[in-house]
Write an enzyme that holds these catalytic residues in place. Structure first.
Site, mmCIF file in Angstrom:
data_model
loop_
_atom_site.group_PDB
_atom_site.id
_atom_site.type_symbol
_atom_site.label_atom_id
_atom_site.label_comp_id
_atom_site.label_asym_id
_atom_site.label_seq_id
_atom_site.Cartn_x
_atom_site.Cartn_y
_atom_site.Cartn_z
ATOM 1 N N HIS A 100 0.817 -1.220 0.000
ATOM 2 C CA HIS A 100 0.000 0.000 0.000
ATOM 3 C C HIS A 100 0.845 1.263 0.000
ATOM 4 O O HIS A 100 0.424 2.294 -0.508
ATOM 5 C CB HIS A 100 -1.027 -0.048 1.132
ATOM 6 C CG HIS A 100 -2.156 -0.964 0.787
ATOM 7 N ND1 HIS A 100 -2.146 -2.293 1.127
ATOM 8 C CD2 HIS A 100 -3.268 -0.761 0.042
ATOM 9 C CE1 HIS A 100 -3.231 -2.861 0.633
ATOM 10 N NE2 HIS A 100 -3.930 -1.959 -0.034
ATOM 11 N N GLU A 116 -11.122 -10.854 -4.869
ATOM 12 C CA GLU A 116 -9.680 -10.740 -4.615
ATOM 13 C C GLU A 116 -9.141 -11.915 -3.806
ATOM 14 O O GLU A 116 -7.977 -11.944 -3.435
ATOM 15 C CB GLU A 116 -9.351 -9.403 -3.938
ATOM 16 C CG GLU A 116 -10.147 -9.099 -2.689
ATOM 17 C CD GLU A 116 -9.869 -7.696 -2.144
ATOM 18 O OE1 GLU A 116 -8.882 -7.063 -2.528
ATOM 19 O OE2 GLU A 116 -10.665 -7.249 -1.292
ATOM 20 N N ASP A 155 -4.574 -8.290 -4.429
ATOM 21 C CA ASP A 155 -4.739 -9.377 -3.466
ATOM 22 C C ASP A 155 -4.974 -10.705 -4.165
ATOM 23 O O ASP A 155 -4.565 -11.754 -3.644
ATOM 24 C CB ASP A 155 -5.880 -9.063 -2.490
ATOM 25 C CG ASP A 155 -5.415 -8.102 -1.422
ATOM 26 O OD1 ASP A 155 -4.327 -8.337 -0.865
ATOM 27 O OD2 ASP A 155 -6.113 -7.115 -1.161
ATOM 28 N N CYS A 178 -9.989 -3.187 -10.482
ATOM 29 C CA CYS A 178 -9.507 -1.976 -9.805
ATOM 30 C C CYS A 178 -8.130 -2.188 -9.167
ATOM 31 O O CYS A 178 -7.612 -1.305 -8.508
ATOM 32 C CB CYS A 178 -10.504 -1.496 -8.759
ATOM 33 S SG CYS A 178 -10.731 -2.664 -7.418
HETATM 34 C C1 PEP Z 1 -6.650 -5.122 -4.751
HETATM 35 O O1 PEP Z 1 -6.438 -5.953 -3.864
HETATM 36 O O2 PEP Z 1 -6.369 -5.307 -5.950
HETATM 37 C C2 PEP Z 1 -7.273 -3.824 -4.427
HETATM 38 C C3 PEP Z 1 -7.653 -2.994 -5.362
HETATM 39 O O3 PEP Z 1 -7.388 -3.499 -3.108
HETATM 40 P P1 PEP Z 1 -6.151 -3.049 -2.179
HETATM 41 O O4 PEP Z 1 -4.977 -2.811 -3.072
HETATM 42 O O5 PEP Z 1 -6.583 -1.823 -1.465
HETATM 43 O O6 PEP Z 1 -5.981 -4.236 -1.290
HETATM 44 MG MG MG Z 2 -7.327 -5.735 -1.928
#
Ligand code: PEP
Ligand code: MG
Length: 580
Positions: free
Chosen positions: A194, A440, A464, A511
């Site tokens: 993140h 995910e 994920d 996403c």
């Molecule tokens: C993902 O897991 O691809 C996602 C968009 O969520 P995050 O990156 O916030 O876990």
């Molecule tokens: Mg995620």
């Protein structure tokens, strides 16, 4: 002496600037006795550091964005109070005067004494103040060492700076949203940690997993960050500097050319309309989303609103005004608000007390919807705040990390309950607000009918999905080389989800970070994806790929990619995808 370091490229482009080192917290200090003649000098050193931290906190306070919940300001005020408290200041000075401890020793000794005292306090709220005292002491120690605090000297001084750190927590990374830096380098981290995602959202070059960078690079060194290749060049030779300056200006030119695409409709050569939406972390990011030409927010990661809240969640009103702000800024375009996804590499401070820190595998633990369902009052508060925002524009609710039928059902029950509560209070919301699930976890993709039957839309979280399919911690640089979006297992799960959702008539988007990688745009188009969501800074490059693509001609080479298992075959088929 010039040298180069290699890491993982996470945000593209070239940055040239001076290193700005962020020192890790340093409670491990030198202990020595001072001479009587040095006492007043030592006290003066303490006073100067205290004053510097004062200025840092003031700067931080006045720089808070308007939409930051009021508790953040209160939290800074508590630190200011501690900084001036006699228990800390006077007692430390007494230790310097009577015991002749050096100031760092006196300060950590006094911290130890206060900590022991706080451990005996029954009241939980007061006991938690211990963490605040530790943080204030750390700041003073950093000021004594002449090292910049995370937020301190950042204020206003850093236009040409490149941040170099051992690691930066996602919550700390958020502070950089209001500052201008040239780039980022960290020792730790993976491509989709993140911290990397927030760096990418800033649209500035970054490399993570650059091992020992923070030990080898010195404050103020001239460095180049090649964010396309994950290379950091320290103290470059003039000819290297010239070459990178040239490349930097070429890239700036490319970016300016891309701006021309901003207002053109996003469709393929064969006329298929493609939606390009934005991922945001804070309400004001919606401005950048609109600027980039996004047709909606496909992912609002609300957990970033919850971070930096040391002791409790933002109230419903504060949440509501943040969601409403994003919705109003988007001016009628859809805003997909994801419920809180904390845990794994995004812990909340308040999770510590729940045994969270002792969880051996936090990414497999009480994360995202699991945590929300374990805290139903907190979850209902968030749901009410989101629903209330739906009266001001088009809102969709997105739920992270669902895997089980009963989790979906419990979530839908709580959404119904939140609506009932609003009805009872006579508060307006959109009764038809759509509810979707992140896909995910591999189990979710494989058991897709459970989701297709119960939800209005799906969004594939590739970050994920890759982490859990390949059992690779997305934030761990030691295994980053195995984190592979093109692994056949990953591609099959994505292709299957897209195909089955389409067949069932359920809208589906991607996403995760794959959606913002222009090298993968054609592959995803060929798999049938028509809705992408990514950071605004990536949108125009992806759009350029869409405008150059013809879906019919992608069919065969994309089918070849999916039929390939050997890495060389996948690569060869992928080359054909790029060439048609
Ligand atoms: C993902 O897991 O691809 C996602 C968009 O969520 P995050 O990156 O916030 O876990
Ligand atoms: Mg995620």
């Amino acid at each position: 002496m010039s040298f180069a370091l290699h890491g993982i490229p996470v945000s593209r482009g070239i940055a040239i600037g001076r290193a700005y080192l962020i020192a890790p917290a340093a409670l491990d200090v030198d202990h020595y006795l001072i001479e009587p003649a040095q006492i007043e000098g030592e006290v003066e050193r303490f006073r100067a550091a205290q004053q510097r931290v004062h200025e840092e906190l003031n700067a931080l306070r006045s720089d808070l964005a308007a939409d930051v919940p009021s508790e953040v300001g209160a939290f800074i005020d508590v630190h200011t109070m501690i900084l001036n408290d006699a228990m800390l200041v006077q007692e430390t000075i007494d230790l310097i005067r009577t015991r002749r401890y050096n100031v760092e020793w006196a300060l950590t000794e006094q911290l130890d004494r206060l900590s022991r005292h706080f451990d005996t306090i029954e009241d939980e709220y007061l006991r938690e103040r211990k963490a605040d005292i530790e943080q204030v002491v750390e700041r003073v120690l950093k000021a004594l060492a002449g090292a910049p605090g995370i937020v301190g000297n950042v204020h206003g001084a850093c236009d040409e700076m490149i941040v170099v750190a051992h690691d930066i927590a996602p919550a700390d990374m958020m502070q950089f949203k209001t500052q201008t830096f040239q780039g980022f380098v960290t020792d730790l981290g993976g491509r989709t940690s993140h911290t990397a995602i927030v760096a990418r959202s800033l649209g500035i070059p970054a490399a993570v997993g650059v091992q020992h960078a923070s030990a080898l690079i010195r404050q103020d060194d001239l460095i180049i960050v090649d964010g396309d290749h994950g290379i950091v060049i320290v103290d470059p030779a003039p000819i290297v500097l010239e070459e990178y300056s040239y490349r930097q200006s070429e890239k700036a030119l490319e970016q300016r050319k891309l701006q021309r695409l901003k207002f053109s409709p996003t469709q393929t050569l064969c006329g298929t309309r493609i939606e390009l939406c934005a991922n945001i972390e804070l309400p004001d990011d919606a401005r950048a989303a609109l600027e980039s030409g996004a047709t909606g927010v496909g992912l609002f990661r609300t957990e970033f609103l919850f971070m930096n809240h040391k002791h409790r969640m933002p109230e419903e009103e504060a949440q509501f005004s943040a969601y409403r702000r994003a919705v109003e800024l988007m001016n009628g375009l859809p805003v997909t608000i994801r419920t809180i996804d904390v845990g794994a590499d995004k812990p909340l401070d308040s999770m510590g007390g729940d045994g969270y820190e002792t969880t051996a595998n936090p990414a497999l633990g009480l994360r995202a919807i699991r945590w929300s369902l374990s805290e139903p009052q907190m979850f209902l508060t968030q749901l009410r705040a989101i629903l209330r925002a739906s009266a001001f524009g088009k809102v969709k609710i997105l739920i992270p990390m669902l895997a089980h039928a009963q989790e979906i059902d419990q979530t839908l029950d709580l959404i119904r309950e939140a609506k009932r509560q609003l009805d009872d209070a006579g508060i307006a919301y959109d009764p038809n607000v759509q509810v979707g699930a992140m896909i995910e976890i591999p189990a979710a993709a494989i058991a897709l009918p459970l989701f297709l039957k119960r939800l209005d839309f799906l969004s594939i979280g590739t970050n994920d999905l890759i982490q859990y399919t390949l059992a690779i911690d997305r934030a761990d640089n030691a295994v980053a080389y195995l984190y592979d979006p093109l692994h056949p297992a990953v591609l099959h799960l994505i292709a299957f989800t897209l195909r089955e959702a389409k067949r069932a008539g359920v809208p589906v988007s991607v996403c995760g970070e794959m959606a913002g990688d222009p090298a993968l745009t054609r592959l995803l188009l060929g798999m049938g994806l028509t809705e992408f969501s990514m950071h605004p800074s990536q949108l125009l490059e992806v759009k350029q790929e869409v405008l150059r693509s013809h879906l019919k001609t992608l069919e065969k080479p994309v089918a070849d990619v999916l039929a390939s298992f050997e890495p060389e075959e996948v690569q060869a088929a992928l080359k054909r995808v790029a060439l048609v």
